[in-house]
Design a protein around this motif. Structure first.
Motif, PDB file in Angstrom:
ATOM      1  N   ALA A  56       0.840  -1.202   0.000  1.00 54.81           N
ATOM      2  CA  ALA A  56       0.000   0.000   0.000  1.00 54.81           C
ATOM      3  C   ALA A  56       0.875   1.252   0.000  1.00 54.81           C
ATOM      4  O   ALA A  56       1.882   1.326   0.707  1.00 54.81           O
ATOM      5  CB  ALA A  56      -0.910   0.001   1.227  1.00 54.81           C
ATOM      6  N   ALA A  57       0.478   2.223  -0.823  1.00 50.84           N
ATOM      7  CA  ALA A  57       1.226   3.478  -0.886  1.00 50.84           C
ATOM      8  C   ALA A  57       1.054   4.255   0.413  1.00 50.84           C
ATOM      9  O   ALA A  57      -0.047   4.385   0.940  1.00 50.84           O
ATOM     10  CB  ALA A  57       0.718   4.313  -2.056  1.00 50.84           C
ATOM     11  N   THR A  58       2.161   4.765   0.932  1.00 56.77           N
ATOM     12  CA  THR A  58       2.149   5.578   2.151  1.00 56.77           C
ATOM     13  C   THR A  58       2.835   6.895   1.845  1.00 56.77           C
ATOM     14  O   THR A  58       3.565   7.011   0.849  1.00 56.77           O
ATOM     15  CB  THR A  58       2.918   4.873   3.286  1.00 56.77           C
ATOM     16  OG1 THR A  58       4.313   4.779   2.918  1.00 56.77           O
ATOM     17  CG2 THR A  58       2.369   3.478   3.548  1.00 56.77           C
ATOM     18  N   PRO A  59       2.657   7.923   2.684  1.00 58.05           N
ATOM     19  CA  PRO A  59       3.382   9.178   2.462  1.00 58.05           C
ATOM     20  C   PRO A  59       4.893   8.961   2.361  1.00 58.05           C
ATOM     21  O   PRO A  59       5.569   9.628   1.563  1.00 58.05           O
ATOM     22  CB  PRO A  59       3.004  10.008   3.688  1.00 58.05           C
ATOM     23  CG  PRO A  59       1.628   9.525   4.042  1.00 58.05           C
ATOM     24  CD  PRO A  59       1.672   8.048   3.777  1.00 58.05           C
ATOM     25  N   ARG A  60       5.424   8.007   3.134  1.00 57.30           N
ATOM     26  CA  ARG A  60       6.866   7.754   3.086  1.00 57.30           C
ATOM     27  C   ARG A  60       7.274   7.120   1.756  1.00 57.30           C
ATOM     28  O   ARG A  60       8.299   7.487   1.162  1.00 57.30           O
ATOM     29  CB  ARG A  60       7.277   6.854   4.242  1.00 57.30           C
ATOM     30  CG  ARG A  60       8.771   6.526   4.273  1.00 57.30           C
ATOM     31  CD  ARG A  60       9.181   5.879   5.580  1.00 57.30           C
ATOM     32  NE  ARG A  60       9.031   6.811   6.700  1.00 57.30           N
ATOM     33  CZ  ARG A  60       9.418   6.528   7.942  1.00 57.30           C
ATOM     34  NH1 ARG A  60       9.965   5.360   8.212  1.00 57.30           N
ATOM     35  NH2 ARG A  60       9.243   7.397   8.901  1.00 57.30           N
ATOM     36  N   SER A  61       6.482   6.161   1.278  1.00 54.19           N
ATOM     37  CA  SER A  61       6.833   5.535  -0.005  1.00 54.19           C
ATOM     38  C   SER A  61       6.632   6.501  -1.164  1.00 54.19           C
ATOM     39  O   SER A  61       7.363   6.430  -2.163  1.00 54.19           O
ATOM     40  CB  SER A  61       6.004   4.260  -0.219  1.00 54.19           C
ATOM     41  OG  SER A  61       4.631   4.566  -0.422  1.00 54.19           O
ATOM     42  N   LEU A  62       5.661   7.403  -1.053  1.00 48.37           N
ATOM     43  CA  LEU A  62       5.454   8.395  -2.099  1.00 48.37           C
ATOM     44  C   LEU A  62       6.651   9.325  -2.221  1.00 48.37           C
ATOM     45  O   LEU A  62       6.937   9.854  -3.303  1.00 48.37           O
ATOM     46  CB  LEU A  62       4.188   9.206  -1.817  1.00 48.37           C
ATOM     47  CG  LEU A  62       2.860   8.447  -1.953  1.00 48.37           C
ATOM     48  CD1 LEU A  62       1.691   9.332  -1.518  1.00 48.37           C
ATOM     49  CD2 LEU A  62       2.644   7.969  -3.375  1.00 48.37           C
ATOM     50  N   ALA A  63       7.370   9.529  -1.117  1.00 46.35           N
ATOM     51  CA  ALA A  63       8.553  10.391  -1.148  1.00 46.35           C
ATOM     52  C   ALA A  63       9.668   9.801  -2.002  1.00 46.35           C
ATOM     53  O   ALA A  63      10.594  10.518  -2.397  1.00 46.35           O
ATOM     54  CB  ALA A  63       9.051  10.637   0.273  1.00 46.35           C
ATOM     55  N   LEU A  64       9.578   8.503  -2.289  1.00 44.68           N
ATOM     56  CA  LEU A  64      10.629   7.821  -3.044  1.00 44.68           C
ATOM     57  C   LEU A  64      10.292   7.682  -4.530  1.00 44.68           C
ATOM     58  O   LEU A  64      11.036   7.042  -5.277  1.00 44.68           O
ATOM     59  CB  LEU A  64      10.871   6.425  -2.445  1.00 44.68           C
ATOM     60  CG  LEU A  64      11.260   6.397  -0.965  1.00 44.68           C
ATOM     61  CD1 LEU A  64      11.377   4.964  -0.485  1.00 44.68           C
ATOM     62  CD2 LEU A  64      12.560   7.161  -0.733  1.00 44.68           C
ATOM     63  N   LEU A  65       9.177   8.266  -4.947  1.00 43.09           N
ATOM     64  CA  LEU A  65       8.756   8.133  -6.347  1.00 43.09           C
ATOM     65  C   LEU A  65       9.777   8.754  -7.291  1.00 43.09           C
ATOM     66  O   LEU A  65      10.386   9.784  -7.000  1.00 43.09           O
ATOM     67  CB  LEU A  65       7.394   8.794  -6.552  1.00 43.09           C
ATOM     68  CG  LEU A  65       6.188   8.081  -5.948  1.00 43.09           C
ATOM     69  CD1 LEU A  65       4.933   8.922  -6.154  1.00 43.09           C
ATOM     70  CD2 LEU A  65       6.000   6.704  -6.565  1.00 43.09           C
ATOM     71  N   ARG A  66       9.906   8.112  -8.466  1.00 40.48           N
ATOM     72  CA  ARG A  66      10.797   8.614  -9.514  1.00 40.48           C
ATOM     73  C   ARG A  66      10.023   8.710 -10.831  1.00 40.48           C
ATOM     74  O   ARG A  66       8.890   8.271 -10.931  1.00 40.48           O
ATOM     75  CB  ARG A  66      12.004   7.675  -9.668  1.00 40.48           C
ATOM     76  CG  ARG A  66      12.889   7.609  -8.425  1.00 40.48           C
ATOM     77  CD  ARG A  66      13.601   8.943  -8.212  1.00 40.48           C
ATOM     78  NE  ARG A  66      14.462   8.918  -7.014  1.00 40.48           N
ATOM     79  CZ  ARG A  66      14.104   9.374  -5.832  1.00 40.48           C
ATOM     80  NH1 ARG A  66      12.869   9.852  -5.661  1.00 40.48           N
ATOM     81  NH2 ARG A  66      14.938   9.362  -4.815  1.00 40.48           N
ATOM     82  N   GLN A  67      10.692   9.271 -11.821  1.00 41.23           N
ATOM     83  CA  GLN A  67      10.039   9.405 -13.128  1.00 41.23           C
ATOM     84  C   GLN A  67       9.602   8.053 -13.676  1.00 41.23           C
ATOM     85  O   GLN A  67       8.580   7.954 -14.358  1.00 41.23           O
ATOM     86  CB  GLN A  67      10.980  10.088 -14.124  1.00 41.23           C
ATOM     87  CG  GLN A  67      11.024  11.596 -14.011  1.00 41.23           C
ATOM     88  CD  GLN A  67      11.594  12.247 -15.251  1.00 41.23           C
ATOM     89  OE1 GLN A  67      11.446  11.730 -16.351  1.00 41.23           O
ATOM     90  NE2 GLN A  67      12.244  13.393 -15.060  1.00 41.23           N
ATOM     91  N   ALA A  68      10.382   7.020 -13.394  1.00 38.60           N
ATOM     92  CA  ALA A  68      10.033   5.685 -13.902  1.00 38.60           C
ATOM     93  C   ALA A  68       8.674   5.234 -13.381  1.00 38.60           C
ATOM     94  O   ALA A  68       7.903   4.583 -14.105  1.00 38.60           O
ATOM     95  CB  ALA A  68      11.119   4.681 -13.500  1.00 38.60           C
ATOM     96  N   ASP A  69       8.365   5.568 -12.138  1.00 38.38           N
ATOM     97  CA  ASP A  69       7.058   5.204 -11.573  1.00 38.38           C
ATOM     98  C   ASP A  69       5.935   5.945 -12.291  1.00 38.38           C
ATOM     99  O   ASP A  69       4.883   5.365 -12.593  1.00 38.38           O
ATOM    100  CB  ASP A  69       7.024   5.533 -10.076  1.00 38.38           C
ATOM    101  CG  ASP A  69       8.068   4.751  -9.290  1.00 38.38           C
ATOM    102  OD1 ASP A  69       8.057   3.517  -9.369  1.00 38.38           O
ATOM    103  OD2 ASP A  69       8.887   5.391  -8.613  1.00 38.38           O
ATOM    104  N   MET A  70       6.162   7.230 -12.556  1.00 36.53           N
ATOM    105  CA  MET A  70       5.149   8.036 -13.231  1.00 36.53           C
ATOM    106  C   MET A  70       4.936   7.543 -14.665  1.00 36.53           C
ATOM    107  O   MET A  70       3.814   7.500 -15.158  1.00 36.53           O
ATOM    108  CB  MET A  70       5.561   9.509 -13.222  1.00 36.53           C
ATOM    109  CG  MET A  70       5.844  10.072 -11.830  1.00 36.53           C
ATOM    110  SD  MET A  70       4.401  10.056 -10.748  1.00 36.53           S
ATOM    111  CE  MET A  70       3.497  11.468 -11.398  1.00 36.53           C
ATOM    112  N   ARG A  71       6.031   7.169 -15.309  1.00 38.02           N
ATOM    113  CA  ARG A  71       5.913   6.664 -16.682  1.00 38.02           C
ATOM    114  C   ARG A  71       5.202   5.318 -16.706  1.00 38.02           C
ATOM    115  O   ARG A  71       4.422   5.031 -17.618  1.00 38.02           O
ATOM    116  CB  ARG A  71       7.301   6.538 -17.300  1.00 38.02           C
ATOM    117  CG  ARG A  71       7.946   7.886 -17.622  1.00 38.02           C
ATOM    118  CD  ARG A  71       9.392   7.717 -18.014  1.00 38.02           C
ATOM    119  NE  ARG A  71      10.013   9.010 -18.321  1.00 38.02           N
ATOM    120  CZ  ARG A  71      11.318   9.220 -18.315  1.00 38.02           C
ATOM    121  NH1 ARG A  71      12.150   8.214 -18.014  1.00 38.02           N
ATOM    122  NH2 ARG A  71      11.813  10.412 -18.601  1.00 38.02           N
ATOM    123  N   ALA A  72       5.479   4.499 -15.699  1.00 41.17           N
ATOM    124  CA  ALA A  72       4.808   3.196 -15.630  1.00 41.17           C
ATOM    125  C   ALA A  72       3.304   3.388 -15.427  1.00 41.17           C
ATOM    126  O   ALA A  72       2.489   2.662 -16.021  1.00 41.17           O
ATOM    127  CB  ALA A  72       5.401   2.368 -14.490  1.00 41.17           C
TER     128      ALA A  72
END
Length: 311
Positions: A56-72
């Protein structure tokens, strides 16, 4: 590892999302419709991340997002059949939430926020010509066996074409708004109010409808009523105009909203300036109104190519 449920929403993330939506509604005057759309956009994004990362996405895991995640995420949405325009809106909502979250939590989400939205060609409004609009209203006037219903439909459509109202704005008017004065205060998207000049012809057609209406006009009751006395729905106006356009051979784009487009393009063609038209339409941004200059230019080029000897 078993993927989480379809939304994959952690409690802390759900609370952050709810708070962001509250902030958007309160500080940016977002309409209820926009807030609902934003919620759906973010739930789709957070659900995707849950399956993508296996947790599950959490505020802490969202802080680690990269462009690759957005592209996926963009690739997954396109694979689902989401169009470029809808995907651009969805990504805009996601970036807005992530930007707010990074400011609140002190995270650096610049990498994820740098992901570009897909480009798309903005569709141009398809207004009716003045003659088409007049003919459509005349056909609507003659197109119903019950005189007061025909008069009602003409009155509503005249408000769209003559005053530039959204169909929802016209149908939200109550008895307390009558009689119309020289201008009418309209509450539009996001609760924003604007004053719209009231043409004599609009007052006349509404007066003609009220004279024929079997329902007593009361301040707290709808101005435009359905056959059972309740507030008229936009679907009934759409049906009336659909019949008229079929009889006249007008294109499918001849809808109630096209009458509002016609209001803007006819004003622009008559020399109206964009800022004034923006105020009359209730657009929050001038860029939204500027699309009508493209319509005007497109029509100009169409006439030029048809008339010029070397066209």
């Amino acid at each position: 590892m078993t993927a989480p449920g379809p939304l994959a929403l952690a409690p802390a993330t759900a609370a952050a999302l709810a708070r962001w939506l509250e902030v958007e509604a309160a500080t940016r005057d977002r309409s209820a419709h926009t807030i609902t759309a934003y919620r759906a956009d973010l739930l789709a994004f957070l659900s995707f991340l849950g399956g993508h990362h296996g947790a599950a996405a959490t505020p802490r895991s969202l802080a680690l997002l990269r462009q690759a995640d957005m592209r996926a995420f963009a690739a997954a949405e396109r694979a689902r059949g989401l169009g470029a325009r809808s995907l651009a809106r969805r990504q805009s909502a996601v970036r807005g939430f992530l930007r707010w979250l990074s400011d609140r939590e002190g995270h650096d989400l610049s990498a994820a926020l740098a992901a570009r939205s897909p480009k798309y060609a903005r569709s141009l409004p398809r207004p009716l010509t003045p003659d088409q609009a007049r003919e459509a209203l005349e056909m609507v006037a003659a197109g119903h066996d019950t005189p007061w219903v025909a008069a009602r439909d003409v009155a509503v459509m005249t408000m769209l074409w003559g005053c530039g109202l959204r169909i929802s704005e016209a149908l939200s008017l109550d008895g307390a708004d009558w009689p119309f004065r020289d201008s009418l205060t309209i509450t539009g998207k996001g609760g924003k109010q604007r004053n719209v000049p009231m043409l004599p012809v609009a007052r006349d057609v509404v007066a003609a409808y009220l004279k024929l209406s079997p329902w007593r006009l009361a301040p707290e009751q709808p101005l435009f009523r359905g056959v059972r006395g309740g507030r008229l729905s936009g679907g009934q106006i759409a049906v009336a105009l659909r019949r008229a356009r079929a009889a006249l051979g007008l294109p499918p784009s001849a809808t109630p909203h096209a009458l509002r487009h016609s209001f803007a393009t006819h004003l622009l063609a008559a020399g109206g300036d964009l800022r004034t038209i923006q105020e009359l339409l209730g657009h929050a941004s001038l860029s939204t109104t500027q699309v009508y200059t493209a319509v005007d230019d497109a029509q100009l080029m169409k006439v030029y190519r048809a008339a010029h000897p070397r066209g």
